[in-house]
Design an enzyme around this catalytic site. Structure first.
Site, PDB file in Angstrom:
ATOM      1  N   SER A 138       0.856  -1.194   0.000  1.00  0.00           N
ATOM      2  CA  SER A 138       0.000   0.000   0.000  1.00  0.00           C
ATOM      3  C   SER A 138       0.886   1.236   0.000  1.00  0.00           C
ATOM      4  O   SER A 138       2.016   1.200   0.514  1.00  0.00           O
ATOM      5  CB  SER A 138      -0.857   0.003   1.266  1.00  0.00           C
ATOM      6  OG  SER A 138      -1.512   1.244   1.433  1.00  0.00           O
ATOM      7  N   TYR A 151      -2.694  -1.376  10.398  1.00  0.00           N
ATOM      8  CA  TYR A 151      -2.760  -1.623   8.947  1.00  0.00           C
ATOM      9  C   TYR A 151      -1.489  -1.101   8.267  1.00  0.00           C
ATOM     10  O   TYR A 151      -0.831  -1.828   7.523  1.00  0.00           O
ATOM     11  CB  TYR A 151      -3.998  -0.948   8.358  1.00  0.00           C
ATOM     12  CG  TYR A 151      -4.099  -1.096   6.849  1.00  0.00           C
ATOM     13  CD1 TYR A 151      -4.595  -2.261   6.288  1.00  0.00           C
ATOM     14  CD2 TYR A 151      -3.679  -0.074   5.990  1.00  0.00           C
ATOM     15  CE1 TYR A 151      -4.676  -2.413   4.902  1.00  0.00           C
ATOM     16  CE2 TYR A 151      -3.765  -0.219   4.614  1.00  0.00           C
ATOM     17  CZ  TYR A 151      -4.259  -1.393   4.075  1.00  0.00           C
ATOM     18  OH  TYR A 151      -4.320  -1.539   2.709  1.00  0.00           O
TER      19      TYR A 151
HETATM   20  N1  LIG Z   1      -8.529  -0.105  -1.771  1.00  0.00           N
HETATM   21  C1  LIG Z   1      -7.483   0.589  -1.378  1.00  0.00           C
HETATM   22  O1  LIG Z   1      -7.533   1.832  -1.230  1.00  0.00           O
HETATM   23  C2  LIG Z   1      -6.182  -0.093  -1.117  1.00  0.00           C
HETATM   24  C3  LIG Z   1      -5.033   0.696  -1.002  1.00  0.00           C
HETATM   25  C4  LIG Z   1      -3.816   0.093  -0.755  1.00  0.00           C
HETATM   26  C5  LIG Z   1      -3.742  -1.285  -0.636  1.00  0.00           C
HETATM   27  N2  LIG Z   1      -4.871  -2.041  -0.764  1.00  0.00           N
HETATM   28  C6  LIG Z   1      -4.717  -3.491  -0.614  1.00  0.00           C
HETATM   29  O2  LIG Z   1      -5.279  -4.128  -1.737  1.00  0.00           O
HETATM   30  C7  LIG Z   1      -5.706  -5.449  -1.372  1.00  0.00           C
HETATM   31  C8  LIG Z   1      -7.124  -5.653  -1.860  1.00  0.00           C
HETATM   32  O3  LIG Z   1      -7.982  -4.748  -1.179  1.00  0.00           O
HETATM   33  P1  LIG Z   1      -9.337  -4.178  -1.806  1.00  0.00           P
HETATM   34  O4  LIG Z   1      -9.289  -2.712  -1.680  1.00  0.00           O
HETATM   35  O5  LIG Z   1      -9.599  -4.819  -3.094  1.00  0.00           O
HETATM   36  O6  LIG Z   1     -10.397  -4.645  -0.684  1.00  0.00           O
HETATM   37  P2  LIG Z   1     -11.532  -5.764  -0.694  1.00  0.00           P
HETATM   38  O7  LIG Z   1     -12.464  -5.573  -1.808  1.00  0.00           O
HETATM   39  O8  LIG Z   1     -12.069  -5.779   0.702  1.00  0.00           O
HETATM   40  O9  LIG Z   1     -10.716  -7.089  -0.993  1.00  0.00           O
HETATM   41  C9  LIG Z   1     -10.040  -7.811  -0.036  1.00  0.00           C
HETATM   42  C10 LIG Z   1     -10.228  -9.279  -0.362  1.00  0.00           C
HETATM   43  O10 LIG Z   1      -9.468 -10.049   0.561  1.00  0.00           O
HETATM   44  C11 LIG Z   1     -10.253 -11.159   0.932  1.00  0.00           C
HETATM   45  N3  LIG Z   1      -9.866 -11.596   2.263  1.00  0.00           N
HETATM   46  C12 LIG Z   1      -9.926 -10.907   3.419  1.00  0.00           C
HETATM   47  N4  LIG Z   1      -9.531 -11.672   4.441  1.00  0.00           N
HETATM   48  C13 LIG Z   1      -9.209 -12.879   3.905  1.00  0.00           C
HETATM   49  C14 LIG Z   1      -8.750 -14.105   4.437  1.00  0.00           C
HETATM   50  N5  LIG Z   1      -8.552 -14.259   5.756  1.00  0.00           N
HETATM   51  N6  LIG Z   1      -8.504 -15.125   3.595  1.00  0.00           N
HETATM   52  C15 LIG Z   1      -8.709 -14.975   2.269  1.00  0.00           C
HETATM   53  N7  LIG Z   1      -9.150 -13.863   1.698  1.00  0.00           N
HETATM   54  C16 LIG Z   1      -9.407 -12.829   2.519  1.00  0.00           C
HETATM   55  C17 LIG Z   1     -11.701 -10.693   0.902  1.00  0.00           C
HETATM   56  O11 LIG Z   1     -12.599 -11.748   0.608  1.00  0.00           O
HETATM   57  P3  LIG Z   1     -13.386 -12.569   1.750  1.00  0.00           P
HETATM   58  O12 LIG Z   1     -13.824 -11.561   2.782  1.00  0.00           O
HETATM   59  O13 LIG Z   1     -14.485 -13.220   1.014  1.00  0.00           O
HETATM   60  O14 LIG Z   1     -12.391 -13.551   2.285  1.00  0.00           O
HETATM   61  C18 LIG Z   1     -11.685  -9.709  -0.249  1.00  0.00           C
HETATM   62  O15 LIG Z   1     -12.072 -10.317  -1.457  1.00  0.00           O
HETATM   63  C19 LIG Z   1      -5.556  -5.520   0.155  1.00  0.00           C
HETATM   64  O16 LIG Z   1      -4.348  -6.178   0.482  1.00  0.00           O
HETATM   65  C20 LIG Z   1      -5.475  -4.065   0.559  1.00  0.00           C
HETATM   66  O17 LIG Z   1      -4.800  -3.887   1.772  1.00  0.00           O
HETATM   67  C21 LIG Z   1      -6.079  -1.484  -0.998  1.00  0.00           C
END
Ligand SMILES: NC(=O)c1ccc[n+]([C@@H]2O[C@H](COP(=O)([O-])OP(=O)(O)OC[C@H]3O[C@@H](n4cnc5c(N)ncnc54)[C@H](OP(=O)(O)O)[C@@H]3O)[C@@H](O)[C@H]2O)c1
Length: 247
Positions: A138, A151
């Site tokens: 991130s 986080y």
């Molecule tokens: N969106 C942002 O602004 C942002 C910025 C920087 C970094 N990121 C990073 O990008 C990645 C994806 O995030 P996103 O924004 O796309 O959020 P998201 O839509 O909430 O996606 C996160 C995914 O991780 C899965 N997950 C969570 N806990 C899990 C577990 N214990 N085992 C397996 N799967 C799990 C969730 O599915 P289930 O709940 O069905 O398991 C969900 O599909 C993350 O690592 C996040 O930290 C996001």
């Protein structure tokens, strides 16, 4: 990393960035496997797409990871790319004593998850041609958001771990860090429509352009991320920290 002809495993591929990356890589001619805890969202991700596969996995469960790794390699022996994308983000008040459940969950999911997934698949990947591991950190790995302290810390730790992994696997597995900026997904309540965050489609288009570069950048950072990634090296860390946190 090759742009097509890979077999790519994306953790957390049922929603958000993971789902959008899975679709973009599938469109580009890769076999993609998406995992997560929720079968329904995984099934939505793969619906109508041949060569896109759903498998349930909770990355906080070491026994499940071990069983899954054996299963996925048996079913997809050409697997050559692991994308550690699954993650959770919780806001925390750390100024007084509290329940540390959220802190523990974030460390187990965001840091131990990629460490365990990598450990389970590294020997297989090291034996594959054109192998890669992509760790999703991130922009907050580089400048912390005060309301999300654990986080930020998990992502800073993943950045550090990824640097060591890159050297450990040099010549065998390409190690790439994908550091998103604020992107409109459901990772926190209301974020999917939050102003100032990058629309998911824009983020994915910018990211796929960077993955098309040869060689792939070791750190895949879109312009919004570079604002945070380069704050310290460009001598504007204090201002950037203050701006991010509205201090
Ligand atoms: N969106 C942002 O602004 C942002 C910025 C920087 C970094 N990121 C990073 O990008 C990645 C994806 O995030 P996103 O924004 O796309 O959020 P998201 O839509 O909430 O996606 C996160 C995914 O991780 C899965 N997950 C969570 N806990 C899990 C577990 N214990 N085992 C397996 N799967 C799990 C969730 O599915 P289930 O709940 O069905 O398991 C969900 O599909 C993350 O690592 C996040 O930290 C996001």
């Amino acid at each position: 990393m090759k742009t097509s002809g890979n077999t790519i495993l994306v953790t957390g591929g049922g929603t958000g960035i993971g789902r959008a990356l899975a679709h973009a890589w599938h469109d580009a001619g890769n076999v993609v496997i998406v995992t997560g805890r929720t079968l329904a969202s995984l099934e939505e991700t793969v619906a109508g797409r041949e060569g896109l596969h759903a498998m349930v996995l909770d990355v906080t469960d070491p026994a499940a990871i071990a069983a899954f790794a054996a299963q996925v390699v048996a079913r997809f022996p050409a697997l050559n790319v692991l994308v550690n994308n699954a993650g959770i983000m919780r806001y925390e008040e750390i100024g007084t004593a509290r329940d540390l459940g959220d802190a523990q969950a974030m460390i187990t999911t965001n840091l131990l998850g990629p460490i365990r997934m990598t450990d389970a698949l590294v020997d297989h990947l090291a034996g594959q041609a054109d192998a890669a591991i992509v760790n999703v950190s991130s922009g907050l790995a580089f400048v912390p958001l005060v309301i999300a302290p654990t986080y930020n810390a998990t992502k800073a730790a993943l950045h550090s771990y990824t640097q060591s992994l890159r050297v450990a696997l040099a010549g065998k597995v390409e190690v790439i860090e994908l550091a998103p900026p604020g992107v409109q997904t459901d990772i926190t309540p209301g974020q999917a429509t939050r102003e100032g965050y990058l629309p998911l489609a824009t983020y994915i288009a910018q990211t796929m352009d960077l993955f098309a570069q040869v060689p792939t950048p070791a750190e895949v950072c879109v312009p919004n991320t570079l604002f945070l990634r380069n704050a310290e090296r460009e001598g504007r860390y204090e201002q950037t920290f203050a701006m991010l946190n509205r201090l």
